[in-house]
Design a protein around this motif. Structure first.
Motif, PDB file in Angstrom:
ATOM      1  N   ASN A  25     -44.890  20.279  62.447  1.00 41.10           N
ATOM      2  CA  ASN A  25     -43.461  20.510  62.682  1.00 41.10           C
ATOM      3  C   ASN A  25     -42.802  20.950  61.376  1.00 41.10           C
ATOM      4  O   ASN A  25     -43.405  20.894  60.296  1.00 41.10           O
ATOM      5  CB  ASN A  25     -42.770  19.266  63.256  1.00 41.10           C
ATOM      6  N   GLY A  26     -41.537  21.354  61.486  1.00 41.53           N
ATOM      7  CA  GLY A  26     -40.835  21.880  60.324  1.00 41.53           C
ATOM      8  C   GLY A  26     -40.624  20.877  59.215  1.00 41.53           C
ATOM      9  O   GLY A  26     -40.762  21.202  58.030  1.00 41.53           O
ATOM     10  N   TYR A  27     -40.280  19.653  59.573  1.00 37.52           N
ATOM     11  CA  TYR A  27     -40.027  18.618  58.561  1.00 37.52           C
ATOM     12  C   TYR A  27     -41.277  18.335  57.734  1.00 37.52           C
ATOM     13  O   TYR A  27     -41.222  18.206  56.505  1.00 37.52           O
ATOM     14  CB  TYR A  27     -39.531  17.330  59.230  1.00 37.52           C
ATOM     15  N   GLU A  28     -42.410  18.232  58.433  1.00 36.68           N
ATOM     16  CA  GLU A  28     -43.674  17.990  57.728  1.00 36.68           C
ATOM     17  C   GLU A  28     -44.032  19.176  56.844  1.00 36.68           C
ATOM     18  O   GLU A  28     -44.516  19.026  55.723  1.00 36.68           O
ATOM     19  CB  GLU A  28     -44.796  17.733  58.740  1.00 36.68           C
ATOM     20  N   GLY A  29     -43.757  20.397  57.344  1.00 35.83           N
ATOM     21  CA  GLY A  29     -44.045  21.596  56.569  1.00 35.83           C
ATOM     22  C   GLY A  29     -43.238  21.668  55.289  1.00 35.83           C
ATOM     23  O   GLY A  29     -43.774  21.995  54.227  1.00 35.83           O
ATOM     24  N   VAL A  30     -41.936  21.360  55.381  1.00 32.32           N
ATOM     25  CA  VAL A  30     -41.075  21.374  54.197  1.00 32.32           C
ATOM     26  C   VAL A  30     -41.562  20.343  53.181  1.00 32.32           C
ATOM     27  O   VAL A  30     -41.634  20.614  51.981  1.00 32.32           O
ATOM     28  CB  VAL A  30     -39.610  21.103  54.587  1.00 32.32           C
ATOM     29  N   ARG A  31     -41.911  19.148  53.675  1.00 39.05           N
ATOM     30  CA  ARG A  31     -42.378  18.081  52.777  1.00 39.05           C
ATOM     31  C   ARG A  31     -43.645  18.511  52.041  1.00 39.05           C
ATOM     32  O   ARG A  31     -43.750  18.341  50.811  1.00 39.05           O
ATOM     33  CB  ARG A  31     -42.636  16.808  53.577  1.00 39.05           C
ATOM     34  N   LEU A  32     -44.612  19.066  52.763  1.00 37.55           N
ATOM     35  CA  LEU A  32     -45.864  19.490  52.129  1.00 37.55           C
ATOM     36  C   LEU A  32     -45.626  20.626  51.137  1.00 37.55           C
ATOM     37  O   LEU A  32     -46.222  20.654  50.054  1.00 37.55           O
ATOM     38  CB  LEU A  32     -46.861  19.929  53.202  1.00 37.55           C
ATOM     39  N   ALA A  33     -44.757  21.564  51.510  1.00 34.68           N
ATOM     40  CA  ALA A  33     -44.478  22.698  50.632  1.00 34.68           C
ATOM     41  C   ALA A  33     -43.822  22.242  49.330  1.00 34.68           C
ATOM     42  O   ALA A  33     -44.045  22.833  48.268  1.00 34.68           O
ATOM     43  CB  ALA A  33     -43.582  23.708  51.351  1.00 34.68           C
TER      44      ALA A  33
ATOM     45  N   LEU B  32     -50.872  27.029  53.774  1.00 33.16           N
ATOM     46  CA  LEU B  32     -50.208  26.026  54.607  1.00 33.16           C
ATOM     47  C   LEU B  32     -49.790  26.688  55.912  1.00 33.16           C
ATOM     48  O   LEU B  32     -49.063  27.686  55.907  1.00 33.16           O
ATOM     49  CB  LEU B  32     -48.978  25.455  53.895  1.00 33.16           C
ATOM     50  N   VAL B  33     -50.246  26.149  57.032  1.00 36.13           N
ATOM     51  CA  VAL B  33     -49.881  26.651  58.356  1.00 36.13           C
ATOM     52  C   VAL B  33     -48.905  25.667  58.991  1.00 36.13           C
ATOM     53  O   VAL B  33     -49.223  24.487  59.155  1.00 36.13           O
ATOM     54  CB  VAL B  33     -51.123  26.822  59.256  1.00 36.13           C
ATOM     55  N   ILE B  34     -47.723  26.154  59.356  1.00 34.50           N
ATOM     56  CA  ILE B  34     -46.698  25.307  59.968  1.00 34.50           C
ATOM     57  C   ILE B  34     -46.439  25.816  61.380  1.00 34.50           C
ATOM     58  O   ILE B  34     -45.846  26.882  61.572  1.00 34.50           O
ATOM     59  CB  ILE B  34     -45.383  25.325  59.149  1.00 34.50           C
ATOM     60  N   ASP B  35     -46.889  25.064  62.371  1.00 29.86           N
ATOM     61  CA  ASP B  35     -46.745  25.475  63.770  1.00 29.86           C
ATOM     62  C   ASP B  35     -46.845  24.234  64.647  1.00 29.86           C
ATOM     63  O   ASP B  35     -47.700  23.371  64.404  1.00 29.86           O
ATOM     64  CB  ASP B  35     -47.837  26.489  64.150  1.00 29.86           C
ATOM     65  N   ASP B  36     -45.982  24.125  65.652  1.00 32.58           N
ATOM     66  CA  ASP B  36     -45.998  22.934  66.504  1.00 32.58           C
ATOM     67  C   ASP B  36     -47.074  22.988  67.576  1.00 32.58           C
ATOM     68  O   ASP B  36     -47.338  21.985  68.245  1.00 32.58           O
ATOM     69  CB  ASP B  36     -44.621  22.741  67.167  1.00 32.58           C
ATOM     70  N   GLU B  37     -47.735  24.134  67.755  1.00 35.28           N
ATOM     71  CA  GLU B  37     -48.775  24.268  68.784  1.00 35.28           C
ATOM     72  C   GLU B  37     -50.154  24.085  68.160  1.00 35.28           C
ATOM     73  O   GLU B  37     -50.555  24.850  67.277  1.00 35.28           O
ATOM     74  CB  GLU B  37     -48.693  25.635  69.468  1.00 35.28           C
ATOM     75  N   TRP B  38     -50.895  23.104  68.666  1.00 42.58           N
ATOM     76  CA  TRP B  38     -52.208  22.808  68.103  1.00 42.58           C
ATOM     77  C   TRP B  38     -53.154  23.986  68.242  1.00 42.58           C
ATOM     78  O   TRP B  38     -53.905  24.301  67.301  1.00 42.58           O
ATOM     79  CB  TRP B  38     -52.829  21.597  68.805  1.00 42.58           C
ATOM     80  N   ASN B  39     -53.122  24.668  69.384  1.00 36.90           N
ATOM     81  CA  ASN B  39     -54.075  25.762  69.603  1.00 36.90           C
ATOM     82  C   ASN B  39     -53.839  26.920  68.628  1.00 36.90           C
ATOM     83  O   ASN B  39     -54.787  27.564  68.171  1.00 36.90           O
ATOM     84  CB  ASN B  39     -54.008  26.270  71.049  1.00 36.90           C
TER      85      ASN B  39
ATOM     86  N   ASP C  56     -36.292  24.820  63.252  1.00 42.20           N
ATOM     87  CA  ASP C  56     -37.006  26.064  63.540  1.00 42.20           C
ATOM     88  C   ASP C  56     -37.497  26.722  62.247  1.00 42.20           C
ATOM     89  O   ASP C  56     -37.180  26.289  61.135  1.00 42.20           O
ATOM     90  CB  ASP C  56     -36.137  27.028  64.360  1.00 42.20           C
ATOM     91  N   GLY C  57     -38.280  27.772  62.424  1.00 42.91           N
ATOM     92  CA  GLY C  57     -38.903  28.420  61.278  1.00 42.91           C
ATOM     93  C   GLY C  57     -37.921  29.028  60.303  1.00 42.91           C
ATOM     94  O   GLY C  57     -38.166  29.060  59.099  1.00 42.91           O
ATOM     95  N   TRP C  58     -36.791  29.529  60.807  1.00 40.86           N
ATOM     96  CA  TRP C  58     -35.795  30.107  59.907  1.00 40.86           C
ATOM     97  C   TRP C  58     -35.247  29.047  58.956  1.00 40.86           C
ATOM     98  O   TRP C  58     -35.089  29.292  57.767  1.00 40.86           O
ATOM     99  CB  TRP C  58     -34.650  30.721  60.714  1.00 40.86           C
ATOM    100  N   GLU C  59     -34.947  27.860  59.495  1.00 43.20           N
ATOM    101  CA  GLU C  59     -34.414  26.784  58.662  1.00 43.20           C
ATOM    102  C   GLU C  59     -35.478  26.284  57.677  1.00 43.20           C
ATOM    103  O   GLU C  59     -35.174  25.979  56.520  1.00 43.20           O
ATOM    104  CB  GLU C  59     -33.922  25.631  59.533  1.00 43.20           C
ATOM    105  N   VAL C  60     -36.721  26.205  58.143  1.00 41.67           N
ATOM    106  CA  VAL C  60     -37.822  25.800  57.264  1.00 41.67           C
ATOM    107  C   VAL C  60     -37.966  26.787  56.104  1.00 41.67           C
ATOM    108  O   VAL C  60     -38.093  26.400  54.941  1.00 41.67           O
ATOM    109  CB  VAL C  60     -39.145  25.719  58.047  1.00 41.67           C
ATOM    110  N   CYS C  61     -37.923  28.074  56.422  1.00 40.49           N
ATOM    111  CA  CYS C  61     -38.029  29.110  55.398  1.00 40.49           C
ATOM    112  C   CYS C  61     -36.911  28.973  54.375  1.00 40.49           C
ATOM    113  O   CYS C  61     -37.142  29.043  53.163  1.00 40.49           O
ATOM    114  CB  CYS C  61     -37.984  30.486  56.062  1.00 40.49           C
ATOM    115  N   LYS C  62     -35.699  28.760  54.856  1.00 46.95           N
ATOM    116  CA  LYS C  62     -34.548  28.606  53.964  1.00 46.95           C
ATOM    117  C   LYS C  62     -34.718  27.403  53.037  1.00 46.95           C
ATOM    118  O   LYS C  62     -34.434  27.475  51.839  1.00 46.95           O
ATOM    119  CB  LYS C  62     -33.276  28.459  54.797  1.00 46.95           C
ATOM    120  N   LYS C  63     -35.209  26.277  53.606  1.00 48.26           N
ATOM    121  CA  LYS C  63     -35.416  25.067  52.809  1.00 48.26           C
ATOM    122  C   LYS C  63     -36.483  25.282  51.737  1.00 48.26           C
ATOM    123  O   LYS C  63     -36.320  24.873  50.582  1.00 48.26           O
ATOM    124  CB  LYS C  63     -35.829  23.908  53.720  1.00 48.26           C
ATOM    125  N   ILE C  64     -37.585  25.917  52.117  1.00 51.19           N
ATOM    126  CA  ILE C  64     -38.669  26.155  51.160  1.00 51.19           C
ATOM    127  C   ILE C  64     -38.202  27.070  50.039  1.00 51.19           C
ATOM    128  O   ILE C  64     -38.524  26.857  48.859  1.00 51.19           O
ATOM    129  CB  ILE C  64     -39.896  26.753  51.879  1.00 51.19           C
TER     130      ILE C  64
END
Length: 234
Positions: free
Chosen positions: A35-43, A7-14, A61-69
């Protein structure tokens, strides 16, 4: 044979596209979150073998996403950042990340880190020890991968658990930081000794908040760390 899922979580398409190309060339199946919300949901909804997570994202941000996961999953997490500040790396490790890679990154280094994380995760998951370790009001259950203080579970990250368990399994041995890095993170880990110090600090703080009656990790000056037993091993 089924492909490994990333799973790749990043707001930049490139960046997502670049990662997808690199990973697909090496036999991985990639799912993207913008985005982070979508990443947490998928995880939370699906099982992945690895998560690659950008730090600097809007809203969450990524720190909050990591904490949630980490509240529900032990999936290995590789964090990406354009910032080289050591404090940022320490913060990511504190939140439960397993490794860090600074942008712009070399594709070979990215893939090497990915495979290293997967190897360490595989070893961790296949190593089972049935004996429960108990010392006063601290219980370490290696098979359930759970730590209890006063019979209440405390929330340790996978690496925090493994570090505490390695020390507790060898209570009379003082480990050098290099030895702990090799045992817990693997010989191919790219980080430095401060990773061990950060995880020790986190463990101490968590057991202190849980009102453990003793400090389980003793600093051995000039060497590293050892487990501090306060009674005879059962």
């Amino acid at each position: 044979m089924n492909k490994l899922q990333v799973l790749v979580i990043d707001d930049e398409w490139n960046v997502r596209n670049l990662l997808r190309i690199y990973l697909a060339k090496n036999g991985f199946e990639v799912m993207e979150a913008k985005n982070g919300y979508e990443g947490v949901r998928l995880a939370e909804q699906q099982s992945f073998d690895l998560i690659i997570l950008d730090v600097m994202m809007p809203d969450m941000d990524g720190w909050e996403v990591c904490k949630k996961i980490r509240e529900t999953k032990d999936t290995p997490i590789l964090m990406l950042t354009a910032r080289t500040d050591t404090k940022d790396k320490v913060k990511g490790l504190t939140m439960g990340a397993d490794d860090y890679l600074v942008k712009p990154f070399d594709s070979d280094e990215l893939i090497a880190r990915v495979f290293a994380l997967l190897r360490r995760s595989s070893i961790s998951q296949t190593t089972t020890v049935s004996r429960v370790i108990t010392n006063l009001d601290l219980t370490i259950d290696p098979e359930g991968r759970q730590v209890l203080v006063r019979e209440q579970p405390i929330d340790l990250t996978p690496k925090e658990f493994e570090l505490l368990f390695v020390l507790a399994e060898n209570p009379r041995r003082a480990f050098e930081r290099e030895n702990l890095l090799e045992k817990v993170w693997g010989g191919d880990y790219f980080g430095d000794f401060r990773t061990v110090d950060t995880h020790v600090k986190n463990i101490r703080e968590k057991v202190r908040k849980a009102e453990l009656s003793f400090n389980p990790i003793q600093t051995v000056w000039g060497v590293g760390y050892k487990f501090q037993w306060t009674d005879e091993r059962k």
